[in-house]
Design an enzyme around this catalytic site. Structure first.
Site, PDB file in Angstrom:
ATOM      1  N   LEU A  82      17.043   6.110 -15.304  1.00 19.65           N
ATOM      2  CA  LEU A  82      17.649   5.074 -14.469  1.00 19.65           C
ATOM      3  C   LEU A  82      18.076   5.679 -13.134  1.00 19.65           C
ATOM      4  CD1 LEU A  82      19.842   2.907 -16.861  1.00 19.65           C
ATOM      5  CD2 LEU A  82      17.404   2.766 -16.363  1.00 19.65           C
ATOM      6  N   SER A  83      17.801   4.930 -12.080  1.00 23.79           N
ATOM      7  CA  SER A  83      18.154   5.395 -10.735  1.00 23.79           C
ATOM      8  C   SER A  83      18.282   4.176  -9.830  1.00 23.79           C
ATOM      9  CB  SER A  83      17.046   6.304 -10.204  1.00 23.79           C
ATOM     10  OG  SER A  83      17.124   6.403  -8.802  1.00 23.79           O
TER      11      SER A  83
ATOM     12  N   HIS B 105      25.608   4.831 -14.801  1.00 23.42           N
ATOM     13  CA  HIS B 105      26.999   4.993 -14.338  1.00 23.42           C
ATOM     14  C   HIS B 105      27.985   4.543 -15.410  1.00 23.42           C
ATOM     15  CE1 HIS B 105      24.827   4.492 -10.368  1.00 23.42           C
ATOM     16  NE2 HIS B 105      25.458   5.632 -10.200  1.00 23.42           N
TER      17      HIS B 105
ATOM     18  N   LEU C 268      25.832   0.314  -9.082  1.00 27.00           N
ATOM     19  CA  LEU C 268      26.024   0.874 -10.421  1.00 27.00           C
ATOM     20  C   LEU C 268      25.039   0.307 -11.432  1.00 27.00           C
ATOM     21  CD1 LEU C 268      29.934   0.761 -10.433  1.00 27.00           C
ATOM     22  CD2 LEU C 268      28.420   2.609  -9.676  1.00 27.00           C
TER      23      LEU C 268
ATOM     24  N   ARG D 280      17.206   3.999  -7.035  1.00 31.98           N
ATOM     25  CA  ARG D 280      15.985   3.862  -6.226  1.00 31.98           C
ATOM     26  C   ARG D 280      14.853   3.179  -6.993  1.00 31.98           C
ATOM     27  NH1 ARG D 280      17.920   8.928  -3.818  1.00 31.98           N
ATOM     28  NH2 ARG D 280      18.484   8.385  -1.679  1.00 31.98           N
TER      29      ARG D 280
ATOM     30  N   VAL E  46      20.415   8.624 -18.659  1.00 32.53           N
ATOM     31  CA  VAL E  46      20.111   7.369 -19.381  1.00 32.53           C
ATOM     32  C   VAL E  46      18.727   6.915 -18.936  1.00 32.53           C
ATOM     33  CG1 VAL E  46      20.850   5.000 -19.824  1.00 32.53           C
ATOM     34  CG2 VAL E  46      22.557   6.788 -19.450  1.00 32.53           C
TER      35      VAL E  46
ATOM     36  N   GLN F 113      24.862  12.988   3.550  1.00 36.78           N
ATOM     37  CA  GLN F 113      23.844  13.543   2.652  1.00 36.78           C
ATOM     38  C   GLN F 113      22.460  12.916   2.842  1.00 36.78           C
ATOM     39  OE1 GLN F 113      26.210  12.216  -0.911  1.00 36.78           O
ATOM     40  NE2 GLN F 113      24.199  11.900  -1.817  1.00 36.78           N
TER      41      GLN F 113
ATOM     42  N   GLU G 137      23.419  14.172 -15.447  1.00 38.78           N
ATOM     43  CA  GLU G 137      22.489  15.315 -15.459  1.00 38.78           C
ATOM     44  C   GLU G 137      21.172  14.978 -14.769  1.00 38.78           C
ATOM     45  OE1 GLU G 137      22.153  16.534 -19.531  1.00 38.78           O
ATOM     46  OE2 GLU G 137      24.065  17.605 -19.475  1.00 38.78           O
TER      47      GLU G 137
HETATM   48  O1  PAF Z   1      25.157  11.343  -7.114  1.00 37.24           O
HETATM   49  C1  PAF Z   1      25.648  10.625  -6.224  1.00 37.24           C
HETATM   50  O2  PAF Z   1      25.726   9.412  -6.355  1.00 37.24           O
HETATM   51  C2  PAF Z   1      26.143  11.271  -4.934  1.00 37.24           C
HETATM   52  O3  PAF Z   1      25.341  12.334  -4.556  1.00 37.24           O
HETATM   53  C3  PAF Z   1      27.626  11.680  -5.003  1.00 37.24           C
HETATM   54  C4  PAF Z   1      27.859  12.763  -6.038  1.00 37.24           C
HETATM   55  C5  PAF Z   1      28.478  10.473  -5.319  1.00 37.24           C
HETATM   56  C6  PAF Z   1      28.067  12.234  -3.647  1.00 37.24           C
HETATM   57  O4  PAF Z   1      27.921  11.297  -2.646  1.00 37.24           O
END
Ligand code: PAF
Length: 286
Positions: free
Chosen positions: A186-187, A37, A33, A189, A178, A61, A150
């Site tokens: 922010l990410s 977040h 986080l 990664r 953000v 995913q 977003e």
């Molecule tokens: O955006 C994310 O962190 C993920 O794609 C999610 C929505 C929690 C699904 O795993």
């Protein structure tokens, strides 16, 4: 702040809240986080009495050559962060809880077309994995509202679409991206960027802002705007995958009648894949 790992415990806790007429918001995350977040949690707290943050690194995913094993798992940091912001519970299930038969054998939620464009064209199966796990989380928690960033704009559009298609009784709330002081979104990664790459990374946002300005100034030559975005990023040292102007509601190419647009970008910087977007309203011609 309680950490819950089992679906039945989560449901018991929610049933207790419901008996007191308390509403519930869900913030789905994969953990690790950051301030972005925290904004999602703050928005969820405005919208519901109780806020559950799910933290589950969803294997479904990630493609075979993606960073599932490398994806940061930061349980201690996440629980501390959620305690600080007064979230009510973290739902932190193991893979078996979510995929009892194994994720490879799971029932899938697949959205045709929209899952295969933009990021979906570069990450086969990614959005089916997202749509499947989000549907499961919504079924487990049954929140009144679920909150998404977003920054993952295509994900947000896909979640809205699946909620509509599957008649799920939940509101989907999008929260603006953000950014760091220099504009970089922010990410989780970003931590993979070297110092040099970190200095280059904000140019992604600058390229988006330049395209946004052209549209705000009345330019409707979207093909030229897209091409210019790709060239600018290449010159800055990125390997852009797409730089696309689309309708904000459904991610289709703009029509003459389109008013709300979004400019989306995905680009590799070294080994790190970055995405970002900005929204823009088309000026009415007199
Ligand atoms: O955006 C994310 O962190 C993920 O794609 C999610 C929505 C929690 C699904 O795993």
């Amino acid at each position: 702040m309680e950490t819950i790992t089992r679906i039945h415990t989560m449901r018991e806790r929610i049933a207790g809240w419901r008996r007191k007429n308390q509403s519930v918001a869900l913030v789905p995350t994969m953990g690790n986080l950051h301030k972005g977040h925290v904004k999602l949690v703050a928005r969820a707290q405005e919208l519901a009495d109780k806020v559950i943050v799910s933290a589950f690194v969803n294997p479904l995913q990630f493609g075979p050559n993606e960073d599932f094993d490398k994806y940061p798992r930061t349980f201690e940091h996440d629980t501390q962060a959620l305690t600080r912001v007064n979230a009510d519970a973290m739902f932190h299930p193991g893979a078996f809880e979510i995929y009892p038969m194994g994720h490879e054998r799971s029932t899938l939620v697949d959205l045709p077309e929209i899952s295969g464009i933009l990021c979906g064209a570069y990450r086969a199966g990614h959005f089916t994995g997202v749509a499947t796990v989000v549907t499961k989380l919504l079924n487990i928690v049954r929140p009144e509202v679920a909150v998404f960033g977003e920054k993952d704009y295509q994900q947000l559009v896909i979640v809205r679409r699946l909620v509509m298609d599957l008649c799920l009784p939940v509101e989907i709330e999008g929260v603006p991206t953000v950014r760091d002081h220099d504009g970089l979104a922010l990410s989780s990664r970003n931590r993979f960027l070297s110092r040099g790459e970190r200095n280059t990374a904000p140019k992604l946002y600058l390229a988006l802002k330049a395209a946004q300005k052209r549209i705000q100034d009345g330019d409707t030559d979207y093909a030229a705007i897209q091409q210019n975005g790709m060239k600018t990023l290449e010159a800055a040292g990125f390997e852009p995958q797409y730089f696309a102007v689309r309708q904000a509601n459904d991610l289709q190419p703009p029509r003459d009648s389109s008013r709300e647009l979004i400019i989306l970008v995905a680009a590799m910087l070294g080994k790190t894949r970055l995405i970002d977007n900005v929204q823009v309203a088309v000026v009415e011609k007199r």
